[in-house]
Design an enzyme around this catalytic site. Structure first.
Site, PDB file in Angstrom:
ATOM      1  CD  GLU A   1      -1.420  -8.439   6.872  1.00 29.13           C
ATOM      2  OE1 GLU A   1      -2.330  -8.131   7.674  1.00 29.13           O
ATOM      3  OE2 GLU A   1      -1.646  -8.990   5.777  1.00 29.13           O
TER       4      GLU A   1
ATOM      5  CG  HIS B   1      -8.577  -8.647   2.822  1.00 23.92           C
ATOM      6  ND1 HIS B   1      -7.247  -8.935   2.995  1.00 23.92           N
ATOM      7  CD2 HIS B   1      -8.922  -9.184   1.609  1.00 23.92           C
ATOM      8  CE1 HIS B   1      -6.795  -9.624   1.956  1.00 23.92           C
ATOM      9  NE2 HIS B   1      -7.797  -9.793   1.096  1.00 23.92           N
TER      10      HIS B   1
HETATM   11  N1  LIG Z   1      -4.578  -9.332   5.492  1.00 22.79           N
HETATM   12  S1  LIG Z   1      -4.310 -10.839   5.185  1.00 22.79           S
HETATM   13  O1  LIG Z   1      -5.282 -11.292   4.208  1.00 22.79           O
HETATM   14  O2  LIG Z   1      -4.336 -11.562   6.419  1.00 22.79           O
HETATM   15  N2  LIG Z   1      -2.867 -11.015   4.525  1.00 22.79           N
HETATM   16  C1  LIG Z   1      -2.637 -10.512   3.214  1.00 22.79           C
HETATM   17  C2  LIG Z   1      -1.127 -10.551   2.908  1.00 22.79           C
HETATM   18  C3  LIG Z   1      -0.831  -9.830   1.627  1.00 22.79           C
HETATM   19  C4  LIG Z   1       0.486 -10.249   1.006  1.00 22.79           C
HETATM   20  O3  LIG Z   1       1.064 -11.255   1.448  1.00 22.79           O
HETATM   21  O4  LIG Z   1       0.890  -9.564   0.067  1.00 22.79           O
HETATM   22  C5  LIG Z   1      -3.358 -11.392   2.153  1.00 22.79           C
HETATM   23  O5  LIG Z   1      -3.339 -12.615   2.340  1.00 22.79           O
HETATM   24  O6  LIG Z   1      -3.914 -10.818   1.201  1.00 22.79           O
HETATM   25 ZN   LIG Z   2      -6.001  -8.315   4.433  1.00 25.83          ZN
END
Ligand SMILES: NS(=O)(=O)N[C@@H](CCC(=O)O)C(=O)O
Ligand SMILES: [Zn+2]
Length: 309
Positions: free
Chosen positions: A271, A69
């Site tokens: 995270e 990201h």
């Molecule tokens: N870094 S983030 O985008 O806030 N959280 C990740 C969490 C990844 C996951 O739950 O596997 C996502 O939503 O891709």
């Molecule tokens: Zn992310």
């Protein structure tokens, strides 16, 4: 480039320079390559760290991926810190030497260099998350296991979690997944453990993300328990909260689900800092050292898990 207060963060070019410096300083411990190229043609650089790095030895392998990201720049620093720790610590730290001698460790500091560069373009932050292919694809919804199955992504191109037009439609996920596929040697996937670094919320997450269920086809109770134990062991060292990915929210097409379901790689998402929306995605560069070193023990646990199985 990064604005004032953030100049400690590495741009794409600075990241490449750091990798080249590591290879120049530690030629026998490192090998620099790439998994492929991004949509806009940037190298998806991949550095290998091991004794006799030029040789593919029969050792368990470990993968660290960062910056899927775009705006999550602290994760690029996390991957660069891992490279720094394992190379500069080799000669003096016996624990690091043992890990590096017994495994082959791969680090991808930026899976999404196009998005990362766009996010800092013009010297201000754009709060960009996705890649730069058309309207942007959320690469962490574009991996090929149960892609778009379960309401954990969006089919709307304007959405932050737009899954793309098909599994692996993003050049970045296609390149990295093809590279992981290439680590199947003699029918055996050499990569045993993996962390994908994100920000923020201070969590250790493990599969599955596509379902709330603790077990599912391809994930037995014993395997779920092993994920939990390893996740909790790592979280105990960095103070993050350990939980199954779907405890946070349902995600489909995530990297962790694909790594586990396709290759049985013990794959986690970290995270990182901070816990909440202030400073959210943009902690000042004074946080780089404290928040990357905070994960040193967890990284060692993850590498050791590849050795012990
Ligand atoms: N870094 S983030 O985008 O806030 N959280 C990740 C969490 C990844 C996951 O739950 O596997 C996502 O939503 O891709
Ligand atoms: Zn992310």
């Amino acid at each position: 480039d990064f604005p004032a207060g953030y100049t400690g963060y590495h741009t794409y070019a600075e990241t490449q320079t750091e990798l080249q410096k590591a290879v120049a300083n530690y030629p026998s411990l490192t090998k620099l390559g790439s998994a492929g190229t991004s949509y806009e043609g940037r190298a998806l650089s991949l550095i290998k760290i091991s004794d006799n790095a030029a040789t593919d030895e029969n050792e368990p392998e470990v993968l660290f991926t960062c910056n899927q990201h775009a705006r999550e720049h602290l994760t690029t620093e996390m991957c660069l810190h891992i490279v720094q720790q394992l190379t500069s610590g080799y000669a003096t730290n016996s624990a690091i030497k043992r890990l590096v001698d017994s495994t082959e460790i791969w680090v991808v500091p930026s899976v999404n260099p196009d998005g990362s560069e766009y996010d800092i373009s013009g010297g201000t932050f754009h709060s960009w998350r996705k890649n730069r292919q058309g309207p942007g694809t959320d690469t962490n919804r574009n991996w090929g296991y149960k892609w778009g199955c379960c309401g954990g992504s969006s089919g709307s191109t304007s959405s932050e979690t737009y899954r793309g037009t098909a599994a692996f439609s993003a050049p970045e996920t296609r390149a990295v997944s093809n590279w992981v596929n290439s680590r199947v040697v003699g029918g055996v996937q050499q990569i045993k453990t993996h962390i994908d670094f994100h920000t923020y919320s201070e969590l250790v997450l493990w599969p599955f993300g596509y379902t709330y269920d603790r077990t599912a086809p391809g994930l037995t109770a014993a395997e779920a328990t092993k994920f939990e134990n390893l996740g909790r062991q790592m979280a105990a060292t960095n103070g993050y909260t350990p939980e199954q990915s779907s405890d946070l929210y349902i995600t489909d097409g995530s990297v962790n689900d694909w790594m586990w379901a396709t290759h049985k790689i013990w794959s986690f998402t970290f995270e990182m800092y901070p816990k909440g929306g202030s400073p959210g995605f943009y902690p000042r560069d004074t946080q780089i050292v404290p928040q990357t070193t905070r994960n040193d023990q967890a990284v060692d646990i993850l590498i050791n898990a590849a050795i012990t199985g």
